[in-house]
Design an enzyme around this catalytic site. Structure first.
Site, mmCIF file in Angstrom:
data_model
loop_
_atom_site.group_PDB
_atom_site.id
_atom_site.type_symbol
_atom_site.label_atom_id
_atom_site.label_comp_id
_atom_site.label_asym_id
_atom_site.label_seq_id
_atom_site.Cartn_x
_atom_site.Cartn_y
_atom_site.Cartn_z
ATOM 1 C CG ASP A 54 -46.023 58.064 3.367
ATOM 2 O OD1 ASP A 54 -45.982 57.327 2.460
ATOM 3 O OD2 ASP A 54 -45.659 59.276 3.031
ATOM 4 C CE1 TYR A 144 -41.950 47.781 -9.018
ATOM 5 C CE2 TYR A 144 -41.407 46.156 -10.763
ATOM 6 C CZ TYR A 144 -42.340 46.757 -9.752
ATOM 7 O OH TYR A 144 -43.424 45.986 -9.430
ATOM 8 C CB ALA A 146 -32.474 47.161 -7.803
ATOM 9 C CE LYS A 148 -42.205 45.128 -6.531
ATOM 10 N NZ LYS A 148 -43.316 44.720 -5.691
#
Length: 229
Positions: A54, A144, A146, A148
């Site tokens: 996971d 998101y 940040a 990436k």
């Protein structure tokens, strides 16, 4: 025959990439978040090996990998999986920050660390499927983007560190692509979703294969893909 380890093969870009790689005769190791998803992937991609791990729990990846007899050489590690939860900074919870950073950044870093010996042995390559959000941040996309932006930094540092070992590192930055994730983004934005308005996942895969198949005397550090006119 090349061997690739791939995250995110259950849908979208990852599924399209796994299908193209298998169709040309390459071997696949597919990461799955549960036993049920692993079974689905084995049925969809006959002959592929699966690893249950996971990405939302990066600290458990090492133990998950030790439960499998992994090869000593790996031609490529393809980071495609990702999650997105939109929201303004004033409203984003710690849980939403943590989940996106774990899956989109910390897990790729840890998985890369664990597999570097096999990648070095094959003088292989690491491909990070990033996002346009990894180059610019828009309102409601702080967490998101940040994650990436961090993924870009990871790739840039890794490229410099692994060059002496012959490992190539590339980041691919697709614009909005017609995937289940994009449909979810539209739900969060409260907008109707028309997949025909966005890049087809297979077009992104063509660009990834170009990165993978480039002759060894060159590499593509960064590749940006945008919708056509």
């Amino acid at each position: 025959m090349a061997l690739h380890l791939l995250t995110g093969a259950g849908s979208g870009i990852g599924a399209a990439l796994a299908a193209r790689l298998q169709a040309r005769g390459d071997d696949l190791i597919l990461l799955a978040r549960s036993d049920a998803r692993a079974a689905e992937l084995r049925e969809r991609f006959p002959g592929a090996q699966t690893i249950v791990a996971d990405l939302a729990a990066p600290g458990e990846l090492a133990a998950a990998l030790t439960r499998h007899d992994l090869p000593g050489r790996l031609d490529s590690l393809l980071h495609v999986a990702g999650v997105v939860d939109l929201g303004q900074v004033a409203e984003l919870t710690v849980a939403k920050w943590a989940s996106q950073l774990d899956v989109n950044l910390v897990a790729p870093a840890e998985l890369t660390r664990l597999l570097l010996p096999a990648l070095r042995a094959a003088k292989g390559q690491v491909v990070f499927v990033n996002s346009g959000a990894g180059l610019r941040a828009a309102p409601d996309w702080a967490a998101y983007a940040a994650s990436k932006h961090g993924l870009k930094a990871l790739a840039d540092s890794l490229r410099a560190e692994e060059s002496p070992h012959g490992v190539r590192v590339s980041s691919v930055y697709p614009g909005r692509t017609a995937t289940a994730m994009q449909e979810r983004v539209h739900e969060q934005e409260g907008r109707d979703y028309d997949p025909a308005a966005f890049i087809d996942a297979d077009s992104v895969v063509t660009s990834i294969l170009t990165v993978l198949d480039l002759p060894r005397d060159a590499q593509i550090p960064d590749l940006t893909i945008r919708p056509g006119v």
